[in-house]
Structures are given as C-alpha cells and as structure tokens.
Design an enzyme around this catalytic site. Structure first.
Site, PDB file in Angstrom:
ATOM      1  N   TYR A  83      -2.556   0.315  10.697  1.00 19.70           N
ATOM      2  CA  TYR A  83      -2.522  -0.214   9.317  1.00 19.70           C
ATOM      3  C   TYR A  83      -1.193   0.121   8.647  1.00 19.70           C
ATOM      4  O   TYR A  83      -0.540  -0.743   8.056  1.00 19.70           O
ATOM      5  CB  TYR A  83      -3.688   0.374   8.525  1.00 19.70           C
ATOM      6  CG  TYR A  83      -3.730  -0.077   7.082  1.00 19.70           C
ATOM      7  CD1 TYR A  83      -3.933  -1.419   6.752  1.00 19.70           C
ATOM      8  CD2 TYR A  83      -3.579   0.837   6.030  1.00 19.70           C
ATOM      9  CE1 TYR A  83      -3.975  -1.840   5.426  1.00 19.70           C
ATOM     10  CE2 TYR A  83      -3.630   0.428   4.707  1.00 19.70           C
ATOM     11  CZ  TYR A  83      -3.825  -0.906   4.411  1.00 19.70           C
ATOM     12  OH  TYR A  83      -3.865  -1.324   3.096  1.00 19.70           O
TER      13      TYR A  83
ATOM     14  N   SER B  32       0.865  -1.188   0.000  1.00 21.78           N
ATOM     15  CA  SER B  32       0.000   0.000   0.000  1.00 21.78           C
ATOM     16  C   SER B  32       0.897   1.231   0.000  1.00 21.78           C
ATOM     17  O   SER B  32       2.059   1.156   0.438  1.00 21.78           O
ATOM     18  CB  SER B  32      -0.866   0.000   1.261  1.00 21.78           C
ATOM     19  OG  SER B  32      -1.537   1.235   1.408  1.00 21.78           O
TER      20      SER B  32
END
Ligand SMILES: NC(=O)c1ccc[n+]([C@@H]2O[C@H](COP(=O)([O-])OP(=O)(O)OC[C@H]3O[C@@H](n4cnc5c(N)ncnc54)[C@H](OP(=O)(O)O)[C@@H]3O)[C@@H](O)[C@H]2O)c1
Length: 251
Positions: free
Chosen positions: A150, A137
């Site tokens: 995250y 990501s």
C-alpha cells in the site's frame, strides 16, 4: 453539460471519503458525476446529491475510457478517491496479486483517469479554473511494517502528483494532494477481506478521523481564490503522530 454549470467528478463515491466529498461538493452547488463499482451504492449517492452514477472499475482501462466518455465535457473538479489497501503482509510474505491490484487501482487507475479527463479539465481551466484532488495518504511519505504494498503505491501516487504539478505549470489547473492518517471508513474492512473485528481493532481506543473531516479539507482546497494552490494537506487524528505512533486509551 454547459460551461455555466459547475461540475465535479468524484471516484470512489460509493463509500467513505469519496461519498462524503461528493455530498459536500453537491451541497456547495456542484453537479457531481460519481464513479465506483457498486452501482446500488452509487445510485443512493446520486439520489442524495442530485448527481449521476456511472460504473467505474479503476483497474480496467476500457472501463476508465467509458467512464471518461460519460463525464461532462467541461469539468471543474476531479477528485481521485477510488483506492485502498489489501492485506498487511510483510514484503517477504506479500501476495503479488494484492500488490498488483493496489498498484493498478491506486497508481495506474488514477493516472489513466486523470489523463483521460485532462481535456475536459482544460476546457474549464480556459473558462475560469480547474482543480485535481488526489487522495494520497500519510503512507505516501511514511512506511510501517506490513504496509509495503500500500505504502509503495501511495509513494508512487505522490510522485505522479508532483510530476503532474510540474507538467501543468503555466495552465490554470490546480492540483492538491490530501494525505490523511487514520480515517474510519470501509478502508480497513476491505484491507482485511471483510474481517470486521480486525478492522475495528485499527481504531480501538482512539478517536479516528471520519470521512466528512476529509471532505471538508477538499472543500477548503477547492474554494480558495483561483490564484491559490494548496499543494498538500496532511491531516491526522490528534491521537496519531505517525503511521506507527498512535495513542490508545484503555477500556
Ligand atoms: N481510510 C483511511 O484511513 C485512509 C487514509 C489515507 C488515505 N485513504 C485513501 O482514501 C481513499 C478513499 O478511501 P476510503 O477511506 O474512503 O475507503 P472506502 O470507504 O473503502 O472507499 C473506497 C472507495 O474506492 C472505490 N474503489 C476501490 N477500488 C476500486 C476499483 N478497483 N474501481 C473503482 N472504485 C474502486 C470503492 O468503490 P467500489 O468498491 O464500489 O468500487 C469505494 O467507493 C483511498 O484512495 C484510500 O487509499 C484512506
């Protein structure tokens, strides 16, 4: 499955990027083994792709071992897409449970499964080549308020990927990290515990990527000539410059 059938294993194949990637790889001629927890969804994808649905709970080492045992003995491509975010709490207020689940799924789960499937990837490597694709990501190299849990898990996944690349040097196993920005999938619905309105607000006023955009990136990376390794693909909507700089239109 014999060495002549091209095989791919895709985790997180019940939805979003994993599902779109499984469809794209099946359309490109791969037999796909599909892993996730929602078996009804997986069966739908198996029907659509002619692939095989196998239950996988990425936080459970026994489930990972059983999944790996059900995979073909020769694997050309492993796509690690199972993962996600839980909550948008600050470091100060974050929940240990959420952080542990994110780390177990996004880091340990990926490392454990990759470790378990390396022998099958090596068998394919010995025949032609093998390829591991990690769904990282932009949160793997950027941070944003509320993203500590995250983002730290995706930073860790990036470190695991870069370490693995060094450790696999000299073997015919390619390794690619795909790092997307905003992709409209079920990602935000899960992040906000089913709150659809809050999930929709993430994409309001901009044109996000869709899962198929990422599947096309995977397809590009795995279809390069055998001597070419695409290390990383960073892909964002035109409306997004960084994790925090996003252009939204009025109305
Ligand atoms: N969407 C984005 O904006 C975005 C951006 C950058 C990176 N990513 C990454 O892309 C990957 C795919 O996300 P997505 O956008 O496609 O989200 P998604 O639609 O929510 O799909 C997530 C997939 O992961 C599976 N999964 C989640 N936890 C699991 C667990 N504990 N065990 C087994 N499977 C699990 C889910 O299956 P079950 O629930 O059926 O188990 C589902 O198939 C993730 O790693 C995510 O971090 C997404």
């Amino acid at each position: 499955m014999g060495g002549s059938t091209r095989t791919a294993v895709v985790t997180g194949a019940s939805s979003g990027i994993g599902r779109a990637t499984a469809v794209a790889l099946a359309n490109a001629g791969y037999h796909v083994t599909l892993g996730a927890r929602r078996e009804d969804r997986l069966r739908e994808v198996a029907t659509e792709t002619g692939g095989r649905a196998v239950y996988l709970a990425a936080v459970d080492p026994k489930s990972i071992a059983a999944f790996a045992a059900a995979c073909p003995s020769t694997i050309d491509i492993l796509v690690n897409s199972a993962g996600g975010a839980l909550g948008l709490d600050s470091v100060e207020t974050g929940s240990d449970d959420d952080w542990i689940r994110m780390w177990e799924t996004n880091v340990l789960g990926v490392a454990r499964l990759t470790r378990a499937l390396l022998p099958a990837l090596r068998r394919s490597g010995a025949l032609r080549w093998a390829h591991i694709v990690m769904l990282g990501s932009t949160a793997g190299f950027e941070t944003y308020p509320g993203g500590g849990g995250y983002s730290s898990s995706k930073h860790a996944l990036r470190a695991v990927t870069r370490t693995l690349r060094l450790e696999l040097l000299g073997e015919p196993i390619r390794l690619t990290e795909i790092a997307p920005g905003l992709v409209e999938t079920e990602f935000s619905i899960h992040r906000f515990a089913g709150d659809k309105n809050r999930a929709d607000s993430v994409y309001r006023g901009l044109t996000p990527l869709v899962a198929e955009d990422i599947a096309q990136c995977v397809l590009f990376a795995v279809s390069r000539p055998a001597h070419v390794n695409i290390d990383e693909i960073v892909v964002r909507p035109v409306d997004q410059a960084t994790s925090t700089a996003v252009h939204r239109r009025e109305g």
